[in-house]
Design a protein around this motif. Structure first.
Motif, PDB file in Angstrom:
ATOM      1  N   GLN A  36      55.453  56.155  30.394  1.00  0.00           N
ATOM      2  CA  GLN A  36      55.191  56.432  28.977  1.00  0.00           C
ATOM      3  C   GLN A  36      56.356  55.961  28.110  1.00  0.00           C
ATOM      4  N   SER A  37      57.563  56.166  28.585  1.00  0.00           N
ATOM      5  CA  SER A  37      58.745  55.703  27.867  1.00  0.00           C
ATOM      6  C   SER A  37      58.749  54.179  27.767  1.00  0.00           C
ATOM      7  N   HIS A  38      58.370  53.518  28.853  1.00  0.00           N
ATOM      8  CA  HIS A  38      58.306  52.048  28.866  1.00  0.00           C
ATOM      9  C   HIS A  38      57.287  51.542  27.847  1.00  0.00           C
ATOM     10  N   LEU A  39      56.105  52.154  27.803  1.00  0.00           N
ATOM     11  CA  LEU A  39      55.080  51.720  26.846  1.00  0.00           C
ATOM     12  C   LEU A  39      55.560  51.926  25.407  1.00  0.00           C
ATOM     13  N   ARG A  40      56.251  53.013  25.151  1.00  0.00           N
ATOM     14  CA  ARG A  40      56.810  53.265  23.812  1.00  0.00           C
ATOM     15  C   ARG A  40      57.819  52.175  23.459  1.00  0.00           C
ATOM     16  N   TYR A  41      58.679  51.820  24.417  1.00  0.00           N
ATOM     17  CA  TYR A  41      59.674  50.766  24.228  1.00  0.00           C
ATOM     18  C   TYR A  41      58.998  49.431  23.892  1.00  0.00           C
ATOM     19  N   VAL A  42      57.939  49.075  24.617  1.00  0.00           N
ATOM     20  CA  VAL A  42      57.232  47.818  24.367  1.00  0.00           C
ATOM     21  C   VAL A  42      56.659  47.824  22.950  1.00  0.00           C
ATOM     22  N   GLY A  43      56.073  48.930  22.550  1.00  0.00           N
ATOM     23  CA  GLY A  43      55.509  49.021  21.204  1.00  0.00           C
ATOM     24  C   GLY A  43      56.560  48.909  20.116  1.00  0.00           C
ATOM     25  N   LEU A  44      57.671  49.605  20.277  1.00  0.00           N
ATOM     26  CA  LEU A  44      58.741  49.533  19.280  1.00  0.00           C
ATOM     27  C   LEU A  44      59.358  48.139  19.214  1.00  0.00           C
ATOM     28  N   THR A  45      59.481  47.473  20.368  1.00  0.00           N
ATOM     29  CA  THR A  45      59.999  46.112  20.391  1.00  0.00           C
ATOM     30  C   THR A  45      59.075  45.182  19.619  1.00  0.00           C
ATOM     31  N   PHE A  46      57.782  45.351  19.795  1.00  0.00           N
ATOM     32  CA  PHE A  46      56.793  44.546  19.079  1.00  0.00           C
ATOM     33  C   PHE A  46      56.940  44.739  17.568  1.00  0.00           C
ATOM     34  N   ILE A  47      57.027  45.980  17.140  1.00  0.00           N
ATOM     35  CA  ILE A  47      57.155  46.281  15.712  1.00  0.00           C
ATOM     36  C   ILE A  47      58.485  45.756  15.169  1.00  0.00           C
ATOM     37  N   GLU A  48      59.561  45.898  15.934  1.00  0.00           N
ATOM     38  CA  GLU A  48      60.887  45.425  15.506  1.00  0.00           C
ATOM     39  C   GLU A  48      60.888  43.925  15.239  1.00  0.00           C
ATOM     40  N   GLY A  81      78.786  23.425  28.426  1.00  0.00           N
ATOM     41  CA  GLY A  81      77.638  24.272  28.130  1.00  0.00           C
ATOM     42  C   GLY A  81      77.669  25.543  28.954  1.00  0.00           C
ATOM     43  N   VAL A  82      76.769  26.463  28.618  1.00  0.00           N
ATOM     44  CA  VAL A  82      76.742  27.766  29.283  1.00  0.00           C
ATOM     45  C   VAL A  82      75.291  28.165  29.534  1.00  0.00           C
ATOM     46  N   LEU A  83      75.035  28.650  30.749  1.00  0.00           N
ATOM     47  CA  LEU A  83      73.739  29.204  31.103  1.00  0.00           C
ATOM     48  C   LEU A  83      73.847  30.721  31.034  1.00  0.00           C
ATOM     49  N   LEU A  84      73.049  31.346  30.184  1.00  0.00           N
ATOM     50  CA  LEU A  84      73.017  32.809  30.064  1.00  0.00           C
ATOM     51  C   LEU A  84      71.767  33.323  30.772  1.00  0.00           C
ATOM     52  N   LEU A  85      71.953  34.169  31.783  1.00  0.00           N
ATOM     53  CA  LEU A  85      70.833  34.822  32.457  1.00  0.00           C
ATOM     54  C   LEU A  85      70.784  36.251  31.947  1.00  0.00           C
ATOM     55  N   MET A  86      69.696  36.583  31.258  1.00  0.00           N
ATOM     56  CA  MET A  86      69.633  37.871  30.565  1.00  0.00           C
ATOM     57  C   MET A  86      68.420  38.670  30.988  1.00  0.00           C
ATOM     58  N   PRO A  87      68.601  39.963  31.246  1.00  0.00           N
ATOM     59  CA  PRO A  87      67.437  40.812  31.530  1.00  0.00           C
ATOM     60  C   PRO A  87      66.709  41.106  30.231  1.00  0.00           C
ATOM     61  N   HIS A  88      65.445  41.461  30.352  1.00  0.00           N
ATOM     62  CA  HIS A  88      64.676  41.882  29.187  1.00  0.00           C
ATOM     63  C   HIS A  88      65.000  43.330  28.871  1.00  0.00           C
ATOM     64  N   LEU A  89      66.137  43.552  28.260  1.00  0.00           N
ATOM     65  CA  LEU A  89      66.515  44.899  27.845  1.00  0.00           C
ATOM     66  C   LEU A  89      66.720  44.870  26.342  1.00  0.00           C
ATOM     67  N   GLY A  90      66.206  45.853  25.656  1.00  0.00           N
ATOM     68  CA  GLY A  90      66.305  45.847  24.207  1.00  0.00           C
ATOM     69  C   GLY A  90      65.286  44.894  23.610  1.00  0.00           C
ATOM     70  N   HIS A  91      65.475  44.557  22.359  1.00  0.00           N
ATOM     71  CA  HIS A  91      64.584  43.637  21.663  1.00  0.00           C
ATOM     72  C   HIS A  91      64.586  42.299  22.386  1.00  0.00           C
ATOM     73  N   ILE A  92      63.416  41.684  22.504  1.00  0.00           N
ATOM     74  CA  ILE A  92      63.262  40.462  23.286  1.00  0.00           C
ATOM     75  C   ILE A  92      64.215  39.345  22.848  1.00  0.00           C
ATOM     76  N   GLY A  93      64.544  39.275  21.580  1.00  0.00           N
ATOM     77  CA  GLY A  93      65.419  38.209  21.122  1.00  0.00           C
ATOM     78  C   GLY A  93      66.786  38.659  20.667  1.00  0.00           C
ATOM     79  N   ALA A  94      67.144  39.901  20.925  1.00  0.00           N
ATOM     80  CA  ALA A  94      68.376  40.471  20.358  1.00  0.00           C
ATOM     81  C   ALA A  94      69.611  39.644  20.681  1.00  0.00           C
ATOM     82  N   VAL A  95      69.847  39.359  21.943  1.00  0.00           N
ATOM     83  CA  VAL A  95      71.072  38.646  22.316  1.00  0.00           C
ATOM     84  C   VAL A  95      71.054  37.225  21.777  1.00  0.00           C
ATOM     85  N   THR A  96      69.939  36.537  21.970  1.00  0.00           N
ATOM     86  CA  THR A  96      69.883  35.147  21.515  1.00  0.00           C
ATOM     87  C   THR A  96      69.960  35.052  19.997  1.00  0.00           C
ATOM     88  N   ILE A  97      69.281  35.935  19.302  1.00  0.00           N
ATOM     89  CA  ILE A  97      69.319  35.906  17.834  1.00  0.00           C
ATOM     90  C   ILE A  97      70.702  36.323  17.334  1.00  0.00           C
TER      91      ILE A  97
END
Length: 182
Positions: A36-48, A81-97
């Motif tokens: 349930q927490s995961h689904l809430r996170y997905v929804g909030l990420t979408f809205i963000e 150059g640099v290769l960044l391997l990032m987990p999907h934690l937080g907003h989907i584009g937070a680190v890259t943006i």
């Protein structure tokens, strides 16, 4: 919530988290509460995502805290150059943006947006355009994994830029290798 996931998707996600050595989440929450927490996170990420698309570059820099920027700058100082391997934690584009808004030359590569229904995979072109616009708004280029990634990666590294790849446990089976699905 805006969607109900099938039990198979839930089980696959829970197994992925357990494989990542994160069973402590279940110890505190239990599997149902975790889901349930995961689904809430997905929804909030979408809205963000809609909110992020309306912020100016200055507001984006203030909105996304970036810790460890000096490590990225030090790696880029090597000139390859640099290769960044990032987990999907937080907003989907937070680190890259956060990096793009700070004028880093960054490209993110990920799966194209599609949905699988039965044995049919259907592209979601509106969602793909929306995500590409969101990244571009933050100063980030987007590639899908199907667009000659090795060629583009070589070009990115030649210009001493950042290539970001998301790593996670997918909730759908994307690739078949022998008899195993990955």
């Amino acid at each position: 919530f805006f969607f109900q996931a099938e039990d198979g998707i839930r089980d696959s996600s829970v197994t992925g988290v357990q494989t990542c050595a994160l069973p402590i989440c279940f110890g505190r929450l239990g599997q149902d509460a975790f889901w349930q927490s995961h689904l809430r996170y997905v929804g909030l990420t979408f809205i963000e995502s809609f909110r992020v698309g309306a912020l100016s570059r200055e507001e984006l820099r203030a909105h996304f805290m970036l810790d460890g920027e000096e490590h990225v700058r030090r790696a880029l100082a090597r000139g390859r150059g640099v290769l960044l391997l990032m987990p999907h934690l937080g907003h989907i584009g937070a680190v890259t943006i956060a990096l793009g808004a700070r004028e880093f030359d960054i490209t993110v590569a990920g799966n194209g947006m599609d949905i699988t229904v039965g044995s049919h995979t259907l592209p979601l072109p509106y969602l793909e355009r929306r995500i590409a616009r969101l990244f571009a708004h933050g100063g980030v280029r987007r590639l899908t994994l199907a667009t000659r990634l090795p060629f583009h990666a070589a070009e990115i590294f030649r210009r001493n830029a950042l290539l970001a790849l998301f790593i996670d446990f997918t909730v759908t089976r994307r690739h078949k290798i022998g008899r195993a699905h990955v």
